[in-house]
Design a protein around this motif. Structure first.
Motif, PDB file in Angstrom:
ATOM      1  N   UNK A  82       0.837  -1.204   0.000  1.00  0.00           N
ATOM      2  CA  UNK A  82       0.000   0.000   0.000  1.00  0.00           C
ATOM      3  C   UNK A  82       0.869   1.250   0.000  1.00  0.00           C
ATOM      4  N   UNK A  83       1.951   1.249   0.815  1.00  0.00           N
ATOM      5  CA  UNK A  83       2.848   2.407   0.872  1.00  0.00           C
ATOM      6  C   UNK A  83       3.559   2.607  -0.465  1.00  0.00           C
ATOM      7  N   UNK A  84       4.035   1.527  -1.080  1.00  0.00           N
ATOM      8  CA  UNK A  84       4.730   1.640  -2.363  1.00  0.00           C
ATOM      9  C   UNK A  84       3.799   2.131  -3.457  1.00  0.00           C
ATOM     10  N   UNK A  85       2.535   1.628  -3.468  1.00  0.00           N
ATOM     11  CA  UNK A  85       1.569   2.096  -4.474  1.00  0.00           C
ATOM     12  C   UNK A  85       1.262   3.570  -4.291  1.00  0.00           C
ATOM     13  N   UNK A  86       1.173   4.006  -3.039  1.00  0.00           N
ATOM     14  CA  UNK A  86       0.932   5.426  -2.782  1.00  0.00           C
ATOM     15  C   UNK A  86       2.079   6.282  -3.306  1.00  0.00           C
ATOM     16  N   UNK A  87       3.318   5.823  -3.118  1.00  0.00           N
ATOM     17  CA  UNK A  87       4.473   6.566  -3.618  1.00  0.00           C
ATOM     18  C   UNK A  87       4.489   6.602  -5.139  1.00  0.00           C
ATOM     19  N   UNK A  88       4.129   5.494  -5.783  1.00  0.00           N
ATOM     20  CA  UNK A  88       4.077   5.487  -7.252  1.00  0.00           C
ATOM     21  C   UNK A  88       3.028   6.464  -7.766  1.00  0.00           C
ATOM     22  N   UNK A  89       1.911   6.556  -7.047  1.00  0.00           N
ATOM     23  CA  UNK A  89       0.889   7.505  -7.459  1.00  0.00           C
ATOM     24  C   UNK A  89       1.338   8.945  -7.334  1.00  0.00           C
ATOM     25  N   UNK A  90       2.239   9.212  -6.383  1.00  0.00           N
ATOM     26  CA  UNK A  90       2.726  10.582  -6.188  1.00  0.00           C
ATOM     27  C   UNK A  90       3.860  10.910  -7.159  1.00  0.00           C
ATOM     28  N   UNK A  91       4.834   9.996  -7.283  1.00  0.00           N
ATOM     29  CA  UNK A  91       6.046  10.279  -8.060  1.00  0.00           C
ATOM     30  C   UNK A  91       5.850  10.012  -9.544  1.00  0.00           C
ATOM     31  N   UNK A  92       5.105   8.970  -9.885  1.00  0.00           N
ATOM     32  CA  UNK A  92       4.916   8.629 -11.288  1.00  0.00           C
ATOM     33  C   UNK A  92       5.854   7.522 -11.723  1.00  0.00           C
ATOM     34  N   UNK A  93       6.092   7.452 -13.039  1.00  0.00           N
ATOM     35  CA  UNK A  93       6.865   6.352 -13.619  1.00  0.00           C
ATOM     36  C   UNK A  93       8.355   6.659 -13.756  1.00  0.00           C
ATOM     37  N   UNK A  94       8.813   7.824 -13.292  1.00  0.00           N
ATOM     38  CA  UNK A  94      10.214   8.193 -13.474  1.00  0.00           C
ATOM     39  C   UNK A  94      11.084   7.760 -12.295  1.00  0.00           C
ATOM     40  N   UNK A  95      10.609   6.829 -11.508  1.00  0.00           N
ATOM     41  CA  UNK A  95      11.379   6.365 -10.357  1.00  0.00           C
ATOM     42  C   UNK A  95      11.231   4.867 -10.211  1.00  0.00           C
ATOM     43  N   UNK A  96      12.294   4.239  -9.736  1.00  0.00           N
ATOM     44  CA  UNK A  96      12.265   2.821  -9.394  1.00  0.00           C
ATOM     45  C   UNK A  96      12.015   2.707  -7.893  1.00  0.00           C
ATOM     46  N   UNK A  97      10.875   2.147  -7.518  1.00  0.00           N
ATOM     47  CA  UNK A  97      10.474   2.032  -6.116  1.00  0.00           C
ATOM     48  C   UNK A  97      10.569   0.571  -5.713  1.00  0.00           C
ATOM     49  N   UNK A  98      11.440   0.284  -4.741  1.00  0.00           N
ATOM     50  CA  UNK A  98      11.694  -1.098  -4.323  1.00  0.00           C
ATOM     51  C   UNK A  98      11.432  -1.244  -2.833  1.00  0.00           C
ATOM     52  N   UNK A  99      10.759  -2.333  -2.461  1.00  0.00           N
ATOM     53  CA  UNK A  99      10.513  -2.645  -1.052  1.00  0.00           C
ATOM     54  C   UNK A  99      11.671  -3.487  -0.522  1.00  0.00           C
ATOM     55  N   UNK A 100      12.268  -3.050   0.578  1.00  0.00           N
ATOM     56  CA  UNK A 100      13.360  -3.789   1.209  1.00  0.00           C
ATOM     57  C   UNK A 100      12.738  -4.826   2.144  1.00  0.00           C
ATOM     58  N   UNK A 101      13.072  -6.107   1.927  1.00  0.00           N
ATOM     59  CA  UNK A 101      12.436  -7.137   2.749  1.00  0.00           C
ATOM     60  C   UNK A 101      12.972  -7.108   4.177  1.00  0.00           C
ATOM     61  N   UNK A 102      12.300  -7.851   5.061  1.00  0.00           N
ATOM     62  CA  UNK A 102      12.628  -7.807   6.482  1.00  0.00           C
ATOM     63  C   UNK A 102      14.030  -8.326   6.775  1.00  0.00           C
ATOM     64  N   UNK A 103      14.448  -9.364   6.074  1.00  0.00           N
ATOM     65  CA  UNK A 103      15.793  -9.906   6.320  1.00  0.00           C
ATOM     66  C   UNK A 103      16.872  -8.884   5.974  1.00  0.00           C
ATOM     67  N   UNK A 104      16.659  -8.136   4.876  1.00  0.00           N
ATOM     68  CA  UNK A 104      17.629  -7.093   4.511  1.00  0.00           C
ATOM     69  C   UNK A 104      17.611  -5.962   5.525  1.00  0.00           C
ATOM     70  N   UNK A 133      15.043   8.339 -12.151  1.00  0.00           N
ATOM     71  CA  UNK A 133      15.740   8.269 -13.436  1.00  0.00           C
ATOM     72  C   UNK A 133      16.556   9.543 -13.643  1.00  0.00           C
ATOM     73  N   UNK A 134      17.498   9.484 -14.605  1.00  0.00           N
ATOM     74  CA  UNK A 134      18.377  10.633 -14.823  1.00  0.00           C
ATOM     75  C   UNK A 134      17.612  11.873 -15.257  1.00  0.00           C
ATOM     76  N   UNK A 135      16.502  11.693 -15.955  1.00  0.00           N
ATOM     77  CA  UNK A 135      15.727  12.848 -16.418  1.00  0.00           C
ATOM     78  C   UNK A 135      14.643  13.250 -15.436  1.00  0.00           C
ATOM     79  N   UNK A 136      14.594  12.605 -14.275  1.00  0.00           N
ATOM     80  CA  UNK A 136      13.578  12.928 -13.276  1.00  0.00           C
ATOM     81  C   UNK A 136      14.169  13.693 -12.118  1.00  0.00           C
ATOM     82  N   UNK A 137      13.307  14.324 -11.332  1.00  0.00           N
ATOM     83  CA  UNK A 137      13.734  15.068 -10.151  1.00  0.00           C
ATOM     84  C   UNK A 137      12.903  14.625  -8.958  1.00  0.00           C
ATOM     85  N   UNK A 138      13.542  14.530  -7.819  1.00  0.00           N
ATOM     86  CA  UNK A 138      12.868  14.074  -6.609  1.00  0.00           C
ATOM     87  C   UNK A 138      11.878  15.129  -6.115  1.00  0.00           C
ATOM     88  N   UNK A 139      10.681  14.699  -5.716  1.00  0.00           N
ATOM     89  CA  UNK A 139       9.733  15.655  -5.135  1.00  0.00           C
ATOM     90  C   UNK A 139      10.178  16.061  -3.736  1.00  0.00           C
TER      91      UNK A 139
END
Length: 305
Positions: A82-104, A133-139
């Motif tokens: 749910x948190x990752x989907x919310x971030x994708x909705x805010x940032x869009x497709x110009x970012x790679x959003x990865x969930x870090x698992x519990x063991x990591x 991405x290189x052509x994107x900027x962080x919000x």
């Protein structure tokens, strides 16, 4: 033909070559040039490496999501999705959003807690990595946190700016240390040439006396020793810096850090230009030292006479 109008080759042969002492001085200058060049290359490599790290950090964020205790059971994946989907909705497709698992996540805190087992009731925060991405900027962080709160997600966001500032400060300290070492070695080279010139003049006092009797000026005599110092420093510094290029090339082939050593043509050309400038600096400083030593010695001899 007076000494002043003698050809350059004839002027160079007036002084004794120096033999073993000359080879020793060339070896000393070669070692100094090698160390000075090493300080120069490490300073430039540090700037390249910190620049690459800061570029990567400027395009990344880490989101720390506060999970409910139910996440310790079977709800972790659901809340993090749910948190990752919310971030994708805010940032869009110009970012790679990865969930870090519990063991990591647990591996990240292991350096601080060692092999200590955490209580089962203790729920670690969830971590989400954002890579733009290189052509994107962080919000902005405030915008992301406020929109996550509206989605019912409590999170804190780190844009790595503090880490980037620490990297910059560390790199600056390394560069300043390299510049200080480089300046110290150049001063040592000047001192060596001052001593060598005075010793050479003492050993060739009879030649200097004959030159003065046939009308050689102080400037002419000084040019002889300046030329000798220039040839000595050119050979010594050239040997040392060529050895440095060879060693640095071997390190570039054998080590993995591409940003630190030579991995493309651009840093090779730039570094060799800096090394060439250092070679010229050694020649100029050593020649200047020889000229100053000769002038002072001749003035002192004239006062004593």
């Amino acid at each position: 033909m007076t000494p002043q109008t003698a050809p350059l080759s004839a002027q160079q042969s007036i002084l004794m070559p120096g033999g073993h002492n000359m080879r020793t001085l060339i070896g000393v200058i070669a070692i100094m040039a090698f160390l000075a060049g090493l300080a120069l290359l490490f300073s430039r490599a540090t700037l390249r490496l910190s620049g690459d790290w800061n570029t990567q950090l400027s395009r990344s964020m880490t989101v720390q999501v506060s999970l409910s205790p139910l996440a310790a059971e079977n709800n972790f994946d659901t809340q993090m999705r749910v948190a990752a989907d919310s971030l994708r909705g805010i940032i869009g497709d110009k970012a790679k959003i990865s969930i870090v698992d519990q063991s990591a996540s647990q591996a990240l805190i292991k350096p601080w807690i060692g092999n200590l087992e955490l209580p089962e009731s203790l729920t670690l925060p969830g971590l989400i990595s954002i890579e733009m991405a290189e052509d994107g900027s962080l919000p902005s962080i405030n915008r992301l946190e406020s929109q996550l709160q509206q989605a019912g997600i409590v999170a804190s966001i780190d844009d790595h700016s503090r880490w980037a500032n620490q990297i910059q400060d560390t790199a600056r300290n390394f560069v300043l240390s390299g510049i200080a070492l480089l300046a110290l070695l150049l001063m040592a080279a000047i001192g060596v040439n001052l001593f060598a010139t005075r010793a050479s003049m003492a050993a060739q006092r009879s030649i200097i006396s004959v030159l003065a009797q046939v009308g050689a000026t102080d400037s002419f005599i000084a040019k002889l020793f300046i030329g000798q110092a220039a040839r000595r420093s050119a050979i010594g510094a050239g040997i040392g810096l060529l050895m440095l290029i060879l060693v640095w090339s071997l390190l570039s082939f054998s080590l993995i850090s591409e940003a630190m050593f030579w991995s493309s043509l651009n840093p090779i050309f730039a570094d060799i230009m800096w090394i060439s400038g250092l070679w010229i600096a050694f020649i100029l400083f050593c020649s200047l030292a020889a000229g100053v030593a000769t002038k002072r010695a001749l003035i002192q001899d004239r006062k004593r006479a």
